[in-house]
Design a protein around this motif. Structure first.
Motif, PDB file in Angstrom:
ATOM      1  N   TYR A 101       0.795  -1.229   0.000  1.00 35.73           N
ATOM      2  CA  TYR A 101       0.000   0.000   0.000  1.00 35.73           C
ATOM      3  C   TYR A 101       0.829   1.282   0.000  1.00 35.73           C
ATOM      4  CZ  TYR A 101      -3.535  -3.348   1.619  1.00 35.73           C
ATOM      5  OH  TYR A 101      -4.367  -4.428   1.745  1.00 35.73           O
ATOM      6  N   THR A 104       6.151   3.835  -3.021  1.00 33.60           N
ATOM      7  CA  THR A 104       6.254   5.093  -3.762  1.00 33.60           C
ATOM      8  C   THR A 104       7.453   5.147  -4.695  1.00 33.60           C
ATOM      9  OG1 THR A 104       7.514   6.102  -1.954  1.00 33.60           O
ATOM     10  CG2 THR A 104       5.137   6.400  -1.918  1.00 33.60           C
ATOM     11  N   LYS A 132       4.319  -2.140 -13.015  1.00 31.37           N
ATOM     12  CA  LYS A 132       3.813  -1.694 -11.710  1.00 31.37           C
ATOM     13  C   LYS A 132       3.909  -0.183 -11.581  1.00 31.37           C
ATOM     14  CE  LYS A 132       2.368  -1.751  -7.443  1.00 31.37           C
ATOM     15  NZ  LYS A 132       0.918  -1.909  -7.182  1.00 31.37           N
ATOM     16  N   TYR A 133       2.788   0.404 -11.208  1.00 35.70           N
ATOM     17  CA  TYR A 133       2.725   1.836 -10.913  1.00 35.70           C
ATOM     18  C   TYR A 133       2.722   1.989  -9.389  1.00 35.70           C
ATOM     19  CZ  TYR A 133       1.233   6.713 -11.295  1.00 35.70           C
ATOM     20  OH  TYR A 133       1.174   8.077 -11.221  1.00 35.70           O
ATOM     21  N   ASN A 135       2.019   3.310  -5.566  1.00 31.93           N
ATOM     22  CA  ASN A 135       0.704   3.582  -4.977  1.00 31.93           C
ATOM     23  C   ASN A 135       0.478   5.034  -4.616  1.00 31.93           C
ATOM     24  OD1 ASN A 135       0.455   0.863  -5.234  1.00 31.93           O
ATOM     25  ND2 ASN A 135      -0.231   0.480  -3.156  1.00 31.93           N
ATOM     26  N   TRP A 136       1.528   5.830  -4.623  1.00 30.21           N
ATOM     27  CA  TRP A 136       1.399   7.260  -4.331  1.00 30.21           C
ATOM     28  C   TRP A 136       2.065   8.047  -5.445  1.00 30.21           C
ATOM     29  CZ3 TRP A 136      -1.078   8.832   0.225  1.00 30.21           C
ATOM     30  CH2 TRP A 136      -1.357   7.810   1.129  1.00 30.21           C
ATOM     31  N   PHE A 155      -1.988  -1.223 -11.267  1.00 33.26           N
ATOM     32  CA  PHE A 155      -2.397  -0.033 -10.519  1.00 33.26           C
ATOM     33  C   PHE A 155      -3.141  -0.401  -9.230  1.00 33.26           C
ATOM     34  CE2 PHE A 155      -1.684   1.528 -14.777  1.00 33.26           C
ATOM     35  CZ  PHE A 155      -1.163   2.798 -14.601  1.00 33.26           C
ATOM     36  N   ASP A 157      -4.481  -0.831  -5.671  1.00 32.47           N
ATOM     37  CA  ASP A 157      -4.413  -0.115  -4.388  1.00 32.47           C
ATOM     38  C   ASP A 157      -3.935   1.326  -4.493  1.00 32.47           C
ATOM     39  OD1 ASP A 157      -5.275  -2.312  -2.839  1.00 32.47           O
ATOM     40  OD2 ASP A 157      -3.243  -3.124  -2.781  1.00 32.47           O
ATOM     41  N   ASN A 158      -3.866   1.882  -5.691  1.00 32.11           N
ATOM     42  CA  ASN A 158      -3.395   3.260  -5.790  1.00 32.11           C
ATOM     43  C   ASN A 158      -4.355   4.198  -5.067  1.00 32.11           C
ATOM     44  OD1 ASN A 158      -3.330   6.058  -7.295  1.00 32.11           O
ATOM     45  ND2 ASN A 158      -1.355   5.089  -7.615  1.00 32.11           N
ATOM     46  N   ASP A 160      -3.865   7.835  -5.132  1.00 25.36           N
ATOM     47  CA  ASP A 160      -3.710   9.224  -5.576  1.00 25.36           C
ATOM     48  C   ASP A 160      -4.312   9.510  -6.950  1.00 25.36           C
ATOM     49  OD1 ASP A 160      -2.564  10.441  -3.419  1.00 25.36           O
ATOM     50  OD2 ASP A 160      -0.505  10.135  -4.053  1.00 25.36           O
ATOM     51  N   LEU A 161      -4.188   8.589  -7.877  1.00 24.87           N
ATOM     52  CA  LEU A 161      -4.598   8.843  -9.255  1.00 24.87           C
ATOM     53  C   LEU A 161      -6.106   9.021  -9.373  1.00 24.87           C
ATOM     54  CD1 LEU A 161      -2.493   6.438 -11.489  1.00 24.87           C
ATOM     55  CD2 LEU A 161      -2.527   8.917 -11.585  1.00 24.87           C
ATOM     56  N   HIS A 181      -8.666   0.448  -6.649  1.00 33.37           N
ATOM     57  CA  HIS A 181      -8.136   1.787  -6.944  1.00 33.37           C
ATOM     58  C   HIS A 181      -9.119   2.789  -6.370  1.00 33.37           C
ATOM     59  CE1 HIS A 181      -6.368   5.166  -8.864  1.00 33.37           C
ATOM     60  NE2 HIS A 181      -5.580   4.456  -9.640  1.00 33.37           N
TER      61      HIS A 181
END
Length: 256
Positions: A101, A104, A132-133, A135-136, A155, A157-158, A160-161, A181
């Motif tokens: 989670y 970053t 993988k992107y 999470n923040w 993506f 559990d991101n 911020d997006l 997300h």
């Protein structure tokens, strides 16, 4: 001559197989620098689920010489913020950062032949797969041109997006790619995609607008499971309209 080796970090476990060291199920607290050698043998692999539920792990520096990171190696390391991947890594397994989670920062050595990192986003070296992107990050992201696949759980559990732009050329959006997300509000599926996979947008509770082109001819029955706020924007008599009508999802018909 035996080399001088650093002290093995507390909680780091391993096994020796054919004169090489494999990191096994471990429980480490804080920042971890995995030694390059243990018992005068090279560390070459992190096995599947090696750090599973290692909830107090905060950062990992993987040494040169490691060639493989197993499936779900860092699964549910919920406070893991930073990972450094060396040039030697040739294979990163499935769902390696599942439920991380706090992640970053993903760094990859510039001379790695198989992977690269751009602004902390992990890609295959050729740039075709977004692996993988973190999470923040920023509230908007544009998937780079040249990407053809968004990997499973990319993506996940991101937090911020809010908006993602996916360009034409992307043909595959993997299973559960946007699962949980929590902030995503809108997305436009590109015309090069033909299928929306199993639970791609599972439990995206703030997702209100999904634009689906006529090219999409298959949508998994649970693609939008527990994403109750969505409206599907699509063309009249398209597969997407029939899908939405069948599942009683709100629809806005677009002009050609």
């Amino acid at each position: 001559m035996k080399r001088t080796e650093p002290k093995i970090p507390n909680g780091l476990n391993y096994k020796i197989v054919d004169d090489r060291v494999i990191i096994t199920k471990s429980s480490v607290i804080g920042s971890l620098i995995i030694p390059e050698f243990i018992e005068n043998l090279p560390v070459t692999e992190i096995e599947a689920k090696a750090f599973y539920f290692c909830v107090h792990l905060k950062s990992v520096n993987i040494p040169e010489g490691v060639t493989e990171i197993g499936d779900k190696a860092f699964d549910y390391c919920k406070h893991l913020t930073s990972v450094i991947i060396p040039a030697s890594v040739a294979k990163i397994g499935s769902d390696v950062f599942f439920d991380c989670y706090s992640l970053t920062e993903i760094q990859v050595a510039d001379d790695n032949l198989n992977y690269k990192s751009i602004d902390n986003v992990l890609f295959s070296k050729d740039g075709k797969i977004l692996v993988k992107y973190p999470n923040w990050g920023p509230s908007e992201y544009r998937v780079p041109d040249g990407v053809t696949e968004i990997a499973k759980y990319a993506f996940l559990d991101n937090v911020d997006l809010r908006s993602i732009i996916i360009p034409n050329g992307v043909t595959t959006i993997g299973e559960c790619a946007f699962r949980y997300h929590g902030t995503l509000e809108s997305i436009i599926i590109p015309e090069t995609v033909t299928k929306i996979e199993y639970r791609t947008f599972f439990s995206c509770k703030n997702l209100t607008s999904v634009t689906i082109p006529a090219s999409v001819t298959e949508i998994d029955s649970e693609a939008f499971y527990i994403s109750d706020q969505i409206t599907i924007h699509c063309f009249r008599n398209s597969y997407a309209q029939r899908y939405a009508d069948e599942l009683e999802i709100r629809v806005v018909i677009m002009d050609k």
